[in-house]
Design a protein around this motif. Structure first.
Motif, short mmCIF file in Angstrom:
data_model
loop_
_atom_site.label_atom_id
_atom_site.label_comp_id
_atom_site.label_asym_id
_atom_site.label_seq_id
_atom_site.Cartn_x
_atom_site.Cartn_y
_atom_site.Cartn_z
N TRP A 69 29.84 48.49 37.40
CA TRP A 69 31.14 47.82 37.27
C TRP A 69 31.17 46.96 36.01
O TRP A 69 32.17 46.93 35.29
N PHE A 70 30.05 46.28 35.73
CA PHE A 70 30.00 45.41 34.56
C PHE A 70 30.08 46.22 33.27
O PHE A 70 30.69 45.78 32.29
N GLU A 71 29.48 47.41 33.25
CA GLU A 71 29.59 48.27 32.07
C GLU A 71 31.04 48.63 31.81
O GLU A 71 31.49 48.64 30.65
N VAL A 72 31.78 48.94 32.85
CA VAL A 72 33.19 49.31 32.68
C VAL A 72 33.99 48.12 32.16
O VAL A 72 34.88 48.28 31.31
N VAL A 73 33.68 46.93 32.63
CA VAL A 73 34.36 45.73 32.13
C VAL A 73 34.15 45.60 30.63
O VAL A 73 35.12 45.42 29.86
N PHE A 74 32.90 45.69 30.19
CA PHE A 74 32.62 45.52 28.76
C PHE A 74 33.25 46.65 27.95
O PHE A 74 33.79 46.43 26.86
N ILE A 90 31.49 38.80 35.42
CA ILE A 90 30.21 38.99 36.12
C ILE A 90 29.94 37.82 37.07
O ILE A 90 29.53 38.01 38.22
N GLU A 91 30.18 36.62 36.60
CA GLU A 91 29.94 35.45 37.45
C GLU A 91 30.88 35.45 38.64
O GLU A 91 30.48 35.13 39.77
N THR A 92 32.14 35.81 38.44
CA THR A 92 33.11 35.87 39.54
C THR A 92 32.68 36.90 40.58
O THR A 92 32.85 36.67 41.80
N SER A 93 32.11 38.01 40.14
CA SER A 93 31.79 39.12 41.04
C SER A 93 30.67 38.79 42.02
O SER A 93 30.40 39.58 42.93
N HIS A 94 30.00 37.67 41.87
CA HIS A 94 28.93 37.30 42.81
C HIS A 94 29.46 37.09 44.22
O HIS A 94 28.69 36.94 45.16
N ARG A 95 30.79 37.11 44.36
CA ARG A 95 31.39 36.97 45.69
C ARG A 95 31.16 38.20 46.56
O ARG A 95 31.41 38.17 47.76
N GLY A 96 30.75 39.32 45.98
CA GLY A 96 30.63 40.56 46.75
C GLY A 96 29.50 41.44 46.28
O GLY A 96 28.89 41.21 45.24
N THR A 97 29.24 42.49 47.04
CA THR A 97 28.23 43.48 46.72
C THR A 97 28.89 44.71 46.11
O THR A 97 30.12 44.89 46.25
N PRO A 98 28.13 45.59 45.46
CA PRO A 98 28.76 46.81 44.93
C PRO A 98 29.42 47.65 46.01
O PRO A 98 30.45 48.28 45.76
N GLN A 99 28.86 47.65 47.22
CA GLN A 99 29.51 48.39 48.30
C GLN A 99 30.84 47.76 48.68
O GLN A 99 31.82 48.46 48.98
N ASP A 100 30.90 46.42 48.63
CA ASP A 100 32.18 45.74 48.87
C ASP A 100 33.21 46.17 47.82
O ASP A 100 34.37 46.45 48.14
N PHE A 101 32.77 46.20 46.56
CA PHE A 101 33.67 46.59 45.47
C PHE A 101 34.18 48.02 45.70
O PHE A 101 35.38 48.29 45.57
N LEU A 118 40.53 44.13 45.98
CA LEU A 118 39.63 44.48 44.88
C LEU A 118 39.69 43.44 43.77
O LEU A 118 38.66 43.03 43.21
N GLN A 119 40.88 43.00 43.47
CA GLN A 119 41.11 42.05 42.39
C GLN A 119 40.34 40.75 42.60
O GLN A 119 39.79 40.16 41.66
N GLN A 120 40.26 40.29 43.84
CA GLN A 120 39.66 38.99 44.12
C GLN A 120 38.18 38.93 43.75
O GLN A 120 37.64 37.85 43.52
N PHE A 121 37.52 40.08 43.66
CA PHE A 121 36.11 40.09 43.32
C PHE A 121 35.86 39.88 41.83
O PHE A 121 34.74 39.55 41.43
N PHE A 122 36.90 40.07 41.01
CA PHE A 122 36.65 40.11 39.57
C PHE A 122 37.49 39.15 38.73
O PHE A 122 37.03 38.70 37.69
N VAL A 123 38.71 38.89 39.13
CA VAL A 123 39.59 38.06 38.30
C VAL A 123 40.23 36.97 39.13
O VAL A 123 40.44 37.14 40.35
N ALA A 124 40.56 35.89 38.48
CA ALA A 124 41.08 34.72 39.20
C ALA A 124 42.60 34.58 39.12
O ALA A 124 43.18 33.84 39.90
N LYS A 125 43.25 35.26 38.20
CA LYS A 125 44.67 35.00 37.95
C LYS A 125 45.55 36.24 38.06
O LYS A 125 46.51 36.40 37.33
N ASN A 126 45.20 37.16 38.94
CA ASN A 126 46.04 38.33 39.23
C ASN A 126 46.19 39.29 38.06
O ASN A 126 47.15 40.07 38.02
N ALA A 127 45.29 39.25 37.10
CA ALA A 127 45.36 40.17 35.95
C ALA A 127 45.19 41.61 36.42
O ALA A 127 44.36 41.90 37.30
N LEU A 128 45.94 42.52 35.82
CA LEU A 128 45.92 43.93 36.21
C LEU A 128 44.91 44.81 35.45
O LEU A 128 44.23 45.61 36.08
N PRO A 129 44.82 44.74 34.11
CA PRO A 129 44.19 45.83 33.37
C PRO A 129 42.75 46.16 33.76
O PRO A 129 42.42 47.34 33.92
#
Length: 233
Positions: free
Chosen positions: A66-71, A89-100, A119-130
């Motif tokens: 997931w982190f590779e795709v982000v970068f 990456i720091e935000t994603s500590h809320r879940g596991t890859p299986q959760d994602f 899905l969004q809640q694991f990665f971004v804080a402000k409802n961003a889409l892309p």
């Protein structure tokens, strides 16, 4: 749509390039030698599809996929790509890859704002889409395109050249502010249009088209500052 017009779309798809050197991530040494090791140059469709395949193989078990795709997604933003990737990456500590993966596949099944938000809640804080929509497109490229500002501009150019596109549900977004879930109707219209367009382009060209391929062709055409592609109808 004539065969010749469809070929213009196919030509744009064949010219697709999105270069991303994953080895440039400043924190790559924290993730072992198998991760952030690819330099996607020229970043053509074949390389990009292989990267999508890699994500699907690894995403259920490895957060690093997931982190590779982000970068990769943020690579075109040199001043901020390292900082933004690290923040996600720091935000994603809320879940596991299986959760994602479970959240991602739930959205690809249901297509609802509610499942997207999970899905969004694991990665971004402000409802961003892309970025989150990129995970979806990598997980299910047959049915889901990516979305970003370049796509917004491509759709605007297309709708300006072909006002009748509104009959197929596509509509232009008149500004380039960051995409969020406030733009949910635009995202849904784009998904639906890419799916229907893929079927038409496949019929006209004799080549298999995914929803993601329609987006890739539109992206390439817009980034190359070419006139709007022909009307798909």
């Amino acid at each position: 749509m004539t065969y010749e017009e469809a070929q213009q779309w196919l030509d744009a798809l064949r010219q697709y390039e999105y270069r991303a050197d994953l080895t440039a991530f400043v924190r790559r040494d924290q993730f072992g030698g198998d991760w952030f090791a690819q330099n996607l140059v020229p970043g053509n469709r074949e390389q990009t599809m292989a990267f999508e395949d890699r994500f699907r193989r690894n995403a259920p078990d490895h957060s690093e996929a997931w982190f590779e795709v982000v970068f990769w997604k943020l690579f075109s933003m040199p001043p901020r790509r390292n900082q933004l990737t690290s923040s996600i990456i720091e935000t994603s500590h809320r879940g596991t890859p299986q959760d994602f993966w479970n959240a991602c596949t739930a959205f690809t099944r249901e297509g609802s704002l509610g499942t997207f938000a999970v899905l969004q809640q694991f990665f971004v804080a402000k409802n961003a889409l892309p970025v989150v929509a990129t995970f979806v497109a990598f997980a299910s490229p047959e049915r889901f395109p990516m979305i970003d500002v370049q796509v917004v501009r491509a759709v605007r150019s297309y709708c300006l050249a072909h006002p009748e596109a509104a009959h197929n549900g596509l509509f232009a977004r008149q500004h380039d502010r960051p995409l969020t879930t406030r733009d949910w109707d635009f995202y849904c219209a784009w998904i639906k249009w890419c799916r229907s367009s893929a079927l038409i382009l496949e019929d006209r060209t004799g080549t298999h088209w995914r929803a993601r391929d329609v987006e890739m062709a539109a992206f390439q055409n817009e980034r190359s500052h070419m006139p709007a592609l022909p009307l798909i109808a």
